[in-house]
Structures are given as structure tokens and as C-alpha cells.
Design a protein around this motif. Structure first.
Motif, PDB file in Angstrom:
ATOM      1  N   LYS A 403     -58.272 -21.168 -19.575  1.00  0.00           N
ATOM      2  CA  LYS A 403     -57.465 -22.555 -20.357  1.00  0.00           C
ATOM      3  C   LYS A 403     -58.340 -23.677 -20.105  1.00  0.00           C
ATOM      4  O   LYS A 403     -57.945 -24.881 -20.859  1.00  0.00           O
ATOM      5  CB  LYS A 403     -56.032 -22.502 -19.730  1.00  0.00           C
ATOM      6  CG  LYS A 403     -55.342 -21.253 -19.735  1.00  0.00           C
ATOM      7  CD  LYS A 403     -55.004 -21.070 -21.243  1.00  0.00           C
ATOM      8  CE  LYS A 403     -54.083 -19.761 -21.247  1.00  0.00           C
ATOM      9  NZ  LYS A 403     -53.768 -19.259 -22.890  1.00  0.00           N
ATOM     10  N   ILE A 404     -59.248 -23.868 -19.176  1.00  0.00           N
ATOM     11  CA  ILE A 404     -59.767 -25.010 -19.021  1.00  0.00           C
ATOM     12  C   ILE A 404     -61.379 -24.777 -18.910  1.00  0.00           C
ATOM     13  O   ILE A 404     -62.004 -26.022 -18.806  1.00  0.00           O
ATOM     14  CB  ILE A 404     -59.470 -25.471 -17.294  1.00  0.00           C
ATOM     15  CG1 ILE A 404     -59.950 -24.455 -16.439  1.00  0.00           C
ATOM     16  CG2 ILE A 404     -58.134 -25.701 -17.309  1.00  0.00           C
ATOM     17  CD1 ILE A 404     -59.858 -24.803 -14.994  1.00  0.00           C
ATOM     18  N   GLU A 433     -56.582 -29.782 -26.223  1.00  0.00           N
ATOM     19  CA  GLU A 433     -55.708 -28.888 -25.220  1.00  0.00           C
ATOM     20  C   GLU A 433     -56.073 -28.410 -23.840  1.00  0.00           C
ATOM     21  O   GLU A 433     -55.774 -28.390 -22.776  1.00  0.00           O
ATOM     22  CB  GLU A 433     -55.245 -27.371 -26.147  1.00  0.00           C
ATOM     23  CG  GLU A 433     -54.503 -26.418 -25.042  1.00  0.00           C
ATOM     24  CD  GLU A 433     -54.001 -25.322 -25.746  1.00  0.00           C
ATOM     25  OE1 GLU A 433     -53.450 -24.237 -25.259  1.00  0.00           O
ATOM     26  OE2 GLU A 433     -54.902 -24.875 -27.021  1.00  0.00           O
ATOM     27  N   MET A 434     -57.762 -28.205 -23.914  1.00  0.00           N
ATOM     28  CA  MET A 434     -58.380 -27.884 -22.620  1.00  0.00           C
ATOM     29  C   MET A 434     -58.448 -29.018 -21.792  1.00  0.00           C
ATOM     30  O   MET A 434     -58.366 -29.125 -20.502  1.00  0.00           O
ATOM     31  CB  MET A 434     -59.569 -27.300 -23.229  1.00  0.00           C
ATOM     32  CG  MET A 434     -59.687 -25.954 -23.823  1.00  0.00           C
ATOM     33  SD  MET A 434     -61.384 -25.290 -24.045  1.00  0.00           S
ATOM     34  CE  MET A 434     -61.557 -24.591 -22.319  1.00  0.00           C
ATOM     35  N   ARG A 436     -55.912 -31.415 -21.620  1.00  0.00           N
ATOM     36  CA  ARG A 436     -54.771 -31.761 -20.984  1.00  0.00           C
ATOM     37  C   ARG A 436     -54.336 -30.697 -19.990  1.00  0.00           C
ATOM     38  O   ARG A 436     -53.855 -30.861 -18.998  1.00  0.00           O
ATOM     39  CB  ARG A 436     -53.861 -31.305 -22.080  1.00  0.00           C
ATOM     40  CG  ARG A 436     -53.533 -32.558 -23.224  1.00  0.00           C
ATOM     41  CD  ARG A 436     -52.080 -32.397 -23.813  1.00  0.00           C
ATOM     42  NE  ARG A 436     -52.073 -31.252 -24.812  1.00  0.00           N
ATOM     43  CZ  ARG A 436     -52.672 -31.069 -26.043  1.00  0.00           C
ATOM     44  NH1 ARG A 436     -53.059 -32.248 -26.580  1.00  0.00           N
ATOM     45  NH2 ARG A 436     -52.817 -30.010 -26.689  1.00  0.00           N
ATOM     46  N   ASN A 437     -55.063 -29.545 -19.930  1.00  0.00           N
ATOM     47  CA  ASN A 437     -54.966 -28.380 -18.985  1.00  0.00           C
ATOM     48  C   ASN A 437     -55.859 -28.725 -17.830  1.00  0.00           C
ATOM     49  O   ASN A 437     -55.414 -28.561 -16.634  1.00  0.00           O
ATOM     50  CB  ASN A 437     -55.373 -27.005 -19.590  1.00  0.00           C
ATOM     51  CG  ASN A 437     -54.371 -26.540 -20.636  1.00  0.00           C
ATOM     52  OD1 ASN A 437     -53.333 -26.930 -20.668  1.00  0.00           O
ATOM     53  ND2 ASN A 437     -54.928 -25.532 -21.340  1.00  0.00           N
ATOM     54  N   LYS A 440     -53.799 -31.148 -15.644  1.00  0.00           N
ATOM     55  CA  LYS A 440     -52.949 -30.249 -14.827  1.00  0.00           C
ATOM     56  C   LYS A 440     -53.439 -29.427 -13.771  1.00  0.00           C
ATOM     57  O   LYS A 440     -52.934 -29.200 -12.699  1.00  0.00           O
ATOM     58  CB  LYS A 440     -52.170 -29.244 -15.821  1.00  0.00           C
ATOM     59  CG  LYS A 440     -51.462 -30.013 -16.779  1.00  0.00           C
ATOM     60  CD  LYS A 440     -50.670 -28.974 -17.932  1.00  0.00           C
ATOM     61  CE  LYS A 440     -49.779 -29.462 -19.179  1.00  0.00           C
ATOM     62  NZ  LYS A 440     -49.439 -28.517 -19.945  1.00  0.00           N
ATOM     63  N   TYR A 441     -54.746 -28.955 -13.996  1.00  0.00           N
ATOM     64  CA  TYR A 441     -55.302 -28.117 -13.118  1.00  0.00           C
ATOM     65  C   TYR A 441     -55.933 -28.762 -11.801  1.00  0.00           C
ATOM     66  O   TYR A 441     -56.176 -28.236 -10.746  1.00  0.00           O
ATOM     67  CB  TYR A 441     -56.368 -27.213 -13.839  1.00  0.00           C
ATOM     68  CG  TYR A 441     -55.797 -25.972 -14.098  1.00  0.00           C
ATOM     69  CD1 TYR A 441     -54.662 -25.817 -14.895  1.00  0.00           C
ATOM     70  CD2 TYR A 441     -56.450 -24.710 -13.920  1.00  0.00           C
ATOM     71  CE1 TYR A 441     -54.103 -24.576 -15.371  1.00  0.00           C
ATOM     72  CE2 TYR A 441     -56.004 -23.392 -14.358  1.00  0.00           C
ATOM     73  CZ  TYR A 441     -54.647 -23.373 -15.152  1.00  0.00           C
ATOM     74  OH  TYR A 441     -54.237 -22.158 -15.623  1.00  0.00           O
TER      75      TYR A 441
END
Length: 505
Positions: A403-404, A433-434, A436-437, A440-441
Motif C-alpha cells: 500500500k505504500i 492513494e499511496m 495518503r497511505n 497514515k503509516y
């Protein structure tokens, strides 16, 4: 009334006065809890108020040494006069009693339950505080370099996972935020045993022979412990995050749970049978750049004009030999920045600035399959492009790195034009999207004091919880299997870590 004054003995109060006081107390409580969380007194929002998290190793260490000056105390050194066999048996019997109580009458989910109970050894100061003070008193010596030119003290910071975990475990409970691990003061109550020996500091800051002597002393100290003898070390946690640290004696402690930066399966750093995913745990490096938070990400998003960025050593050994080939392939390409890294604050600023101006950040293997640059990219909001065929990643039982990050095989990456064509094919929606991830990560890779929920210290214990049943299985099994048994299982019977997807089909 007595002598013109009220008698304050509760037993002599009139019913009317008691009713009045009760109604007043209820009214106060109702008022407090009717407030919104933003206006309610802080005690009700956080019953254990703590300091703001500190993510700098140097700053945290300064505060730690100032606030927690060690006091003279007895440590866990085993006396030469102790009857070790009797002590080991007594400990085993006590642990059996407590485990049975937890199983039958206590915890419905045992042994899968949290918090994990950890006993932190009280080691002599020469293994702990003395080494922290040695770092603190010498870290400003920027001329202290390794044989390949890396700043010694910066390497220690990158691998300071032993400090962050220990500082959290021994902190006063009123200052701790993690709920999935608790320190216990009695060995018989422990699920796991933590060895607080700073193997990386001692490797880099002591003279070679002095370091080897200290390693031998630490080895004897730990393996003399009744708890080690009881389990063969299977429930002991040993931080050896730098691949050179503890190298001369760690083969004698290969049954312990090692905290590692990766699991080099080429044999350059770890011998066959020493490390594997089921036993050990991968931890992230400490990032070398500042976190690009939500405000930073918003400001840098329109400024990310570079397609691909890399700043670091262009020549490495082992798996890092891919680097010169990548340099030859990518140098001079449009919107691609490939630079030789430099030490010090100037090098850090250049790396941070370059990452924040780029969409993708190249993360090739170094001397080992892992590289600190991966975690610098994550906290900078720059999508990592990982070119390291043997890489194992931290907390992969919890985090999905797809996801990242983008994963590219070495053979593809060095094909003329292949890598840039691949990166240009990644659409804007996937990039957003990546990114944004990544935002979060980032929290999962920021060590701090106090340790934060969902930070790396927290994820360590979540991963450890998944190992507990297997640890107990092999501990009990080792206690009853006779030496002639053909089914005797050792680390050597474990296969190498295999991540080749083709083998799963």
C-alpha cells in the motif's frame, strides 16, 4: 454542637447534612462529565498525563539520564554459591503454578492474551547506564568514523531500538501509554525476559579487545540466569540490531529472540540457523530525517517535481553491488536525481529536501538487504521503490507494504529503460492513494519517548504476542525431549526465509 463548634465526626452528622453533601458531590460529578472532551479537565481525558513525545534519540537520552539517574541497587547477578539446579527447578515450578492459574481460573484467552508480561533484567551498569553515558559524552565527536566513512554516532542512533524499548519498559507506569505490555518484578510471572545490553554502542565505542571482553561477560551473565537455563533462552529477547553487534559470541545465544534490521540469507552477516522469521523480529531503523506531517505533506505535494530521488553511498558490498548498476542506468535521466551521500547536518538536510521534492525514492539494498533510506522515504511522504531481492520487512504480519511501496526485482531494475518506464506508468490516482497511505503509516516507524500507541515499540509487542505460543511449545518440548531423540528440533532444521512468489504456485 459542642463548645460552639460543629462535630465533624461522620457518625454524628445529621441525616439532612449527609443528604446535602451527597447531592453536592453528585452535582459536581455530573457537571464535570457533562463537559465536552475539549473542556473537561485533562485528568478525565488522560488519567496518566505524559510529556509530549520526543523522537530525537539524543534529546530523549539527555532527558532520560537527567530524570532517571540510576540508584545503587542489587542486580540479578547469579551468586557463585547458588545451587543452580535447585533455583531453576523452583522457578519452573512457580511458573507452572502461575501459568496453570491463568489458564484455568484467570484469562479466558491465555496464552493469546495481552498485556504481555516482561521481566527486564537488572544488569550491572557496565552493560547499561555506563554505555549510555559513554555515548552521551562522546556523540559530538563528528570525526569518529567507521572504516567505510560512516559517522559512528549516527549509526548508533539508527540502530538505537534497544534504548527505545528499554526506556519504555522501565518508565514509571504513570508515564507509559502502551497497554499491551507490562513490566513484572517477579521472574515467575514473566512471559518474556528482556536483556538490556547495548550491543551496538559497545561495538562502536569500545576498543576491540575491550568490546570482546564485555561481550563474553554479558554472555556468561545472561546464560548463568536460572530463567535462561530453564528455557534454553527461547523466551529471552536480545537486541542485536546492528549486524556487526555481538557477532563474536551471539552464536551461543541463537535460541533467543533476536531484534534485527533484516535477515540476510546470503550468509554474509548471519550463519545458517541463527535467524528466521518464526523466531526473530525485524525492527525498523530510526529515521535520519524529520517527519513530514500532514501540514508538510500538503505544502510539498505540488512541489514534488522530481520523478525519482536517491542520495546515499553509490558503492556497497553484498546485495548493495546493485547500486553502481542502477547509477549507470539512471544517471542523467530527466527528473531523476542520483547523488553520493555526505555525512553531517548538511547531508541530512540535502536528503530531506530531495525526498520532499520527489514522488518516488529509490531504496536499493545496502551492505545488508535493508537500508535506513527506506524509512527516511516513508516519513518524508516519498513512495519507496524497493530494489532488494532478499529484503524482510518490519511488522509485516500487521502492515501491508504494497500500500505504500513499489517492489522491483534487481534483474528488471537494471534493464535499459525498464525502471523509468515502469514508474511513469503509475497513474496519478495510485500515486495519491499511496501518498495518503504513507501519511497514515509514518507513525509506525517513529520511535519516541513516551512510546506511542501504534508506534514501533507498540508493534513490537503485538508481533511478540503472536510468537508466545510457539515459544512456550518449544520451551516445554526442550525440557522433556531426550538427547537421543531423532525428533530433537533445533534452529538448524529451519529452512531459509523464502519469499519467492514462484515457489508458492
Amino acid at each position: 454542637m459542642a463548645g460552639g463548634r460543629y462535630n465533624l465526626n461522620p457518625r454524628s452528622k445529621s441525616p439532612i447534612l449527609l443528604i446535602f453533601l451527597s447531592l453536592f458531590a453528585i452535582s459536581v460529578l455530573f457537571f464535570l462529565f457533562s463537559l465536552s472532551p475539549n473542556t473537561r479537565p485533562d485528568y478525565y481525558n488522560n488519567p496518566h498525563p505524559t510529556r509530549s513525545p520526543e523522537t530525537s534519540f539524543v534529546a530523549s537520552l539527555e532527558d532520560f539520564l537527567a530524570r532517571r539517574a540510576p540508584k545503587p541497587r542489587s542486580d540479578d547477578t547469579v551468586s557463585a554459591t547458588d545451587n543452580t539446579d535447585d533455583v531453576v527447578k523452583a522457578l519452573d515450578d512457580s511458573m507452572y503454578t502461575i501459568e496453570t492459574e491463568r489458564l484455568v481460573h484467570g484469562d479466558s484467552y491465555y496464552p493469546f492474551s495481552t498485556p504481555i508480561r516482561v521481566y527486564v533484567y537488572e544488569m550491572p551498569f557496565k552493560f547499561t547506564y555506563d554505555l549510555l553515558w559513554l555515548f552521551r559524552n562522546t556523540y559530538k565527536n563528528t570525526s569518529n568514523l567507521t572504516s567505510n566513512g560512516s559517522p559512528v554516532h549516527r549509526l548508533i542512533e539508527q540502530h538505537s531500538v534497544d534504548y527505545w524499548l528499554w526506556a519504555d519498559l522501565i518508565a514509571p507506569e504513570s508515564e507509559r501509554l502502551l497497554k499491551n505490555v507490562v513490566r513484572v518484578n517477579r521472574q515467575e510471572e514473566a512471559d518474556l525476559f528482556y536483556i538490556p545490553f547495548f550491543t551496538t554502542i559497545s561495538y562502536f565505542l569500545l576498543e576491540k579487545q575491550q568490546c570482546k571482553a564485555l561481550y563474553r561477560e554479558a554472555l556468561k551473565w545472561v546464560t548463568d540466569q536460572p530463567a535462561w537455563k530453564r528455557s534454553g533462552g527461547r523466551d529471552h529477547i536480545l537486541p542485536v540490531h546492528h549486524p556487526w553487534s555481538f557477532k563474536s559470541v551471539r552464536k551461543f545465544m541463537k535460541t533467543a529472540i533476536w531484534l534485527l534490521p533484516d535477515m540476510d540469507s546470503t550468509g554474509n552477516w548471519y550463519k545458517p540457523g541463527q535467524v528466521f522469521l518464526e523466531k526473530d523480529l525485524i525492527l525498523p531503523y530510526v529515521p535520519n530525517v524529520e517527519l513530514c506531517d500532514a501540514k508538510c505533506l500538503s505544502e510539498t505535494e505540488p512541489k514534488r517535481s522530481k520523478l525519482l530521488f536517491f542520495r546515499g553511498r553509490l558503492k556497497r558490498n553484498a546485495g548493495g553491488k546493485i547500486r553502481p548498476k542502477l547509477v549507470a542506468e539512471l544517471s542523467g535521466a530527466k527528473d531523476v536525481v542520483i547523488e553520493e551521500g555526505t555525512a553531517g547536518e548538511g547531508g541530512k538536510a540535502a536528503a530531506q529536501n530531495g525526498m520532499r521534492k520527489s514522488i518516488f525514492c529509490l531504496s536499493p539494498a545496502g551492505d545488508t538487504p535493508s537500508s535506513a533510506r527506506l524509512f527516511d522515504a516513508i516519513v518524508s511522504g516519498c513512495i519507496p521503490v524497493i530494489v532488494s531481492d532478499e529484503l524482510e520487512l518490519p511488522f509485516e504480519g500487521i502492515l501491508d507494504y504494497r500500500k505504500i511501496a513499489l517492489f522491483v526485482s534487481s534483474s528488471d531494475a537494471i534493464q535499459p529503460g525498464w525502471l523509468l518506464t515502469f514508474l511513469k506508468s503509475v497513474g496519478p490516482a495510485q500515486i495519491r492513494e499511496m501518498q495518503r497511505n504513507l501519511a497514515k503509516y509514518s507513525r509506525h516507524f517513529l520511535y519516541s519517548s513516551p512510546a506511542q500507541p501504534l508506534g514501533p515499540e507498540d508493534l513490537v509487542w503485538r508481533m511478540m504476542a503472536g510468537k508466545l505460543v510457539n515459544i512456550k511449545l518449544h520451551t516445554r518440548r526442550s525440557q522433556r525431549v531426550v538427547k537421543e531423540s531423532r525428533s530433537l528440533c533445533t534452529c538448524d532444521c529451519r529452512p531459509a526465509n523464502i519469499t519467492n512468489a514462484g515457489l508458492l504456485s
